[in-house]
Design a protein around this motif. Structure first.
Motif, PDB file in Angstrom:
ATOM      1  N   GLY A  46       0.732  -1.426   0.139  1.00  0.00           N
ATOM      2  CA  GLY A  46      -0.022  -0.107  -0.046  1.00  0.00           C
ATOM      3  C   GLY A  46       0.846   1.315   0.025  1.00  0.00           C
TER       4      GLY A  46
ATOM      5  N   LEU B 198      -5.352  -4.478  -1.637  1.00  0.00           N
ATOM      6  CA  LEU B 198      -4.072  -4.988  -1.885  1.00  0.00           C
ATOM      7  C   LEU B 198      -3.260  -5.511  -0.777  1.00  0.00           C
ATOM      8  N   ASP B 199      -3.032  -4.889   0.259  1.00  0.00           N
ATOM      9  CA  ASP B 199      -2.453  -5.210   1.639  1.00  0.00           C
ATOM     10  C   ASP B 199      -3.106  -6.540   2.270  1.00  0.00           C
TER      11      ASP B 199
ATOM     12  N   SER C  44      -3.225   0.683   1.886  1.00  0.00           N
ATOM     13  CA  SER C  44      -3.808   0.249   0.613  1.00  0.00           C
ATOM     14  C   SER C  44      -5.362   0.620   0.824  1.00  0.00           C
TER      15      SER C  44
ATOM     16  N   THR D  64       1.759   2.083  -3.283  1.00  0.00           N
ATOM     17  CA  THR D  64       0.494   2.354  -4.250  1.00  0.00           C
ATOM     18  C   THR D  64       0.333   3.725  -4.083  1.00  0.00           C
TER      19      THR D  64
END
Length: 684
Positions: free
Chosen positions: A74, A619-620, A468, A77
C-alpha cells in the motif's frame, strides 16, 4: 520514473505558468487567469511539501513487500497514485503555458481541470500523512495493526469528513490504465443516474434504462457528477448497491455477455437438496465422516449451482444430473445433435465462488470469464450461487459453499470429471470463501482441494487501517462507506431471522420493472432534454438516510480529528459520510477474516495463488496473507498486476490490460492442475 525528476518538472511547470499568466501583457481571460495563477501556486506549495515525504517512503517501503520479485504494498501504491496525479498536472500545465494566449484556448475548461487536480493533490497529501502515521505506529514490516483500534477509528473519522468529489469528477480514474477511464466514467455516470431514480422502483433493468435518459447533466457537468457520486457512496443504503450491482443479472446484459464470450455446450443450473453426505477421511479413506447440509439461521435448505463446460462430457447429460436442474431450464442446447460426440471425463474440476461483497451478484454475472476458463483449461466449472447478505449473513454462505464442495467431490462423475485434481477459484468475497472452505475441509478431516486461486481476496473483513485501505477515499469501485456496509451485512448487523422467500431477490423485480419501463420513457426523455438544457438541475435525493447522515456529520464534527503539519488541512466535505464501525465480534472469527486465523487452522492448506492489483484497496490483504502463509512454510505465490481496479476479472474484455490479468489467473489455475508442467514450484 524518478520521483525527484517528477517534482523538479512540477516545480518548473508551475513557475512557467505563473510567469506566463502573470506577465506584463494583459490576459484576455481576466478572473480565469487569476484562478489559474492561484491554483498553480497551491500546486507548487503542495509539491514542495510532498517531495521529502515521498523520499521518506521510498527509503523504507521495500520492507513491506512480499519479496524482492514482488515490489507491491500500500505504501508503494500511494506513492504511485501521487505520481500519476503529478504527471497529469505536469502535462496539463505544459499545455496551458504553451496555448494560453491562443485564440482557441478554453480558459474556463482548463482552469476547472487544473483546480480539480489541485484538490486531488491536496487530498493525496492528506492520505500520505495518514500513511506516515501508520508507518510510525505499526510494527516494522506490518501493513496494519489490529490491536490499534484508536488509529483505525481516526482513519474512519477522517474518511467521513474529507472531501472526495474531486476524485469522481474531472479526475475520475486518473490512477488506472487509460483504456479503463471511459469505462469507469460510464459506470459512475450510470451509478449517479441510477441513484437519482432509485426509490421510484425497486431495482432492475427498468430503473437502469430510465437512468440512461436522465444522465445528460452528469456527462457535461463533471463537478455535479462528483458531488452526486460522493453523496451516493457515503449515504445511500445497502439495498441501493445490491440493486445497482444486480443489474448485470438482467437478461439483456447477460445476453451481451454470452455474445462476447465463448459459447459452451453445457450451461446448467442445479438445485441440490439438503441431504447429509458421507465422505472418506483424508487420513484414512476406509473411514468416512458425515457432512451436514447448511442449517444456519433458518435450517436446512437447498444449494444452488451452475455447471459450465465448453465440451459435453460423460455424465453431464445423464438423467441423474438433469434431475437436479429446474424443469423450465434448457441448459444443454446442442448435445442432442447426432454429430456431437461426448468427451470422456476431465481429470480436473474447477469450483468457483463469485464475488460481489457477499451481498450481490450470482454466477450469471461472472459467466463471461467462466466460459473462457472452461475452454482455455478444458475443464468443467461448477460455480456456487450461495445465499447473499444481509438476508443470509455468516455463516450461511460459507456453509453452502462447503456443502457444494463436498457434493461436487461425491458427485464429480455427474459433472464430467474424475476430480483427480480439484481447484477452488474466486474473486474478492469469493476468494475469501475459497480460503475458508479449505479451512473447513481441514477441520472436518476430509480431502482439501489441490490448490486455490484467489483474485484480490478479502482476507480481513474490518475497517482496520492499512496503507492500501486509504485508497477507499478515492476508489470509484470500492469506497470505504460501501465496503463497511458489505462487511456489516455479512457480519449480520441488520439480520432478521426470516428465510428469503426467493432465491435471487434481485431478479424478481426485472419483469415488473420491464412493465413499468414503457410508462416511464416519456418522462425520462423529458428529464434528459431538460438536464441538457439546465445542467444544474437535480432531482430529489431519494434513498438517503438523513438520520444517519446527520449522525455521521455530528460524529465527524466532534471526533478527535488528526492534526496535520505546517498549517496544512485537507478539504472537507459538506456531505459527511456515516460509516458503521466493524466492531462485531464475528468479524474477528478466522472463518470470516482468515488473515486472523491461528497457525493451526492454516497449516495444511493447499498451495494458494493470490492475484492482486497494485491499485486495489484490498492489496494489503493479499500481501499480508501471503507473508503469513510463507512464514508458516505453506506454499504460496503472489502476483500483483499494475494499473487495474478491484474487480478486474469482470472487466476482462474491456482492454488488453484486464485480459492480461485474467490470463495470469488462468495460468495460476493451470499450475494447480499441472504442477509438474508449471516450470517452478510455488514460493515457500
Amino acid at each position: 520514473m524518478d520521483h525527484s525528476a517528477v517534482f523538479t518538472a512540477l516545480d518548473k511547470v508551475c513557475e512557467e505558468n505563473i510567469c506566463v499568466l502573470s506577465g506584463p501583457s494583459e490576459s484576455p481571460y481576466g478572473t480565469v487567469t487569476k484562478r489559474l495563477v492561484a491554483c498553480m501556486r497551491k500546486i507548487r506549495q503542495h509539491g514542495r511539501a510532498l517531495e521529502p515525504v515521498v523520499a521518506s517512503f521510498t527509503a523504507v517501503y521495500h520492507h513491506y513487500d512480499f519479496d524482492a520479485q514482488t515490489p507491491a504494498n500500500g505504501y508503494r501504491t500511494l506513492v504511485k497514485v501521487l505520481q500519476s496525479c503529478l504527471v497529469h498536472i505536469i502535462h496539463k500545465g505544459r499545455y496551458i503555458a504553451s496555448n494560453c494566449r491562443g485564440a482557441f484556448f478554453r480558459a474556463e475548461h482548463n482552469a476547472a481541470e487544473m483546480e480539480a487536480y489541485c484538490s486531488a493533490l491536496c487530498q493525496l497529501r492528506a492520505l500520505l500523512h495518514l500513511a506516515q502515521r501508520l508507518i510510525h505506529d505499526n510494527a516494522h514490516g506490518h501493513l496494519y495493526s489490529p490491536q490499534d483500534a484508536d488509529l483505525s477509528d481516526r482513519f474512519v473519522q477522517e474518511y467521513s469528513s474529507m472531501h472526495k468529489a474531486c476524485f469522481y469528477g474531472r479526475c475520475l480514474g486518473f490512477q488506472f490504465s487509460p483504456a479503463l477511464r471511459p469505462f469507469l466514467q460510464t459506470i459512475v455516470i450510470s451509478m449517479v443516474s441510477y441513484g437519482e431514480t432509485y426509490g421510484r422502483q425497486q431495482s432492475g433493468i427498468g430503473t437502469a434504462a430510465l437512468s440512461l435518459l436522465t444522465s445528460g447533466k452528469y456527462v457535461i457537468n463533471p463537478e455535479l457528477r462528483g458531488a452526486e457520486f460522493e453523496r451516493i457512496t457515503q449515504n445511500l443504503d445497502l439495498h441501493f448497491w445490491k440493486s445497482f450491482w444486480n443489474v448485470t443479472e438482467s437478461d439483456i446484459l447477460s445476453g451481451f455477455t454470452r455474445i462476447a464470450s465463448n459459447p459452451v455446450q453445457v450451461n446448467l443450473t442445479l438445485t441440490v437438496p439438503p441431504e447429509s453426505l458421507r465422505l472418506p477421511l483424508a487420513s484414512d479413506p476406509r473411514l468416512s465422516t458425515s457432512v451436514s447440509p447448511p442449517v444456519a439461521h433458518w435450517g436446512p435448505g437447498p444449494v444452488h449451482m451452475r455447471l459450465i463446460s465448453y465440451d459435453l462430457r460423460d455424465g453431464q447429460d445423464s438423467e441423474e444430473l438433469l434431475g437436479f436442474s429446474p424443469g423450465d431450464v434448457a441448459p444443454i442446447a446442442s448435445p442432442r445433435l447426432p454429430w456431437l460426440q461426448k468427451k470422456p471425463p476431465s481429470p480436473w474440476l474447477l469450483i468457483h465462488f463469485h464475488g460481489g461483497g457477499f451481498v450481490a451478484q450470482t454466477s450469471r454475472s461472472h459467466e463471461n470469464y467462466l466460459r473462457n476458463w472452461s475452454k482455455e483449461l478444458s475443464v468443467p466449472v461448477l460455480s456456487v450461487d450461495y445465499s447473499l447478505s444481509p438476508e443470509a449473513p455468516f455463516p450461511r454462505a460459507l456453509e453452502e459453499c462447503f456443502y457444494a464442495y463436498c457434493w461436487a467431490l461425491k458427485h464429480c462423475h455427474l459433472l464430467g470429471s474424475t476430480a483427480e485434481r480439484v481447484c477452488l477459484a474466486g474473486d474478492s468475497a469469493g476468494g475469501n470463501l475459497c480460503i475458508t472452505v479449505s479451512m473447513k475441509a481441514l477441520t472436518a478431516g476430509i480431502r482439501v482441494p489441490d490448490g486455490i486461486m484467489a483474485a484480490y481476496p478479502a482476507t480481513l473483513l474490518t475497517t482496520d487501517a492499512s496503507p492500501s485501505r486509504l485508497l477507499t477515499l478515492i476508489d470509484p469501485l470500492l469506497p470505504l462507506g460501501v465496503l463497511s456496509r458489505c462487511i456489516n451485512a455479512y457480519a449480520g448487523s441488520d439480520f432478521q431471522t426470516i428465510q428469503p422467500s426467493e432465491r435471487r431477490g434481485s431478479l424478481s423485480a426485472l419483469g415488473r420493472d420491464t412493465a413499468l419501463l414503457l410508462s416511464d420513457l416519456t418522462q425520462g426523455a423529458s428529464n434528459w432534454i431538460q438536464s441538457l438544457l439546465d445542467p444544474t438541475r437535480t432531482a430529489p435525493r431519494q434513498g438517503t438516510d438523513h438520520r444517519r447522515a446527520s449522525a455521521g456529520a455530528a460524529t465527524a464534527g466532534t471526533a478527535d480529528i488528526l492534526h496535520y503539519p505546517d498549517g496544512f488541512e485537507p478539504l472537507r466535505s459538506e456531505c459527511h459520510a456515516y460509516v458503521l464501525p466493524t466492531s462485531y465480534p464475528v468479524i474477528r472469527n478466522p472463518f470470516v477474516s482468515p488473515l486472523l486465523a491461528p497457525t493451526g487452522l492454516l497449516k495444511g492448506l493447499p498451495p494458494v495463488h493470490l492475484v492482486a492489483s497494485a491499485l486495489d484497496a484490498l492489496l494489503d490483504d493479499s500481501v499480508m496473507f501471503a507473508k503469513k502463509l510463507r512464514a508458516m512454510g505453506q506454499a504460496v505465490t503472489l502476483t500483483v498486476v499494475d494499473d487495474l481496479p478491484h474487480g478486474f476479472l469482470s472487466l476482462a474484455q474491456v482492454c488488453k490490460e484486464t485480459q492480461f490479468a485474467c490470463d495470469i489467473c488462468v495460468s495460476r489455475i493451470r499450475m494447480v492442475f499441472q504442477p509438474d508442467a508449471a516450470g517452478a514450484s510455488p514460493q515457500t
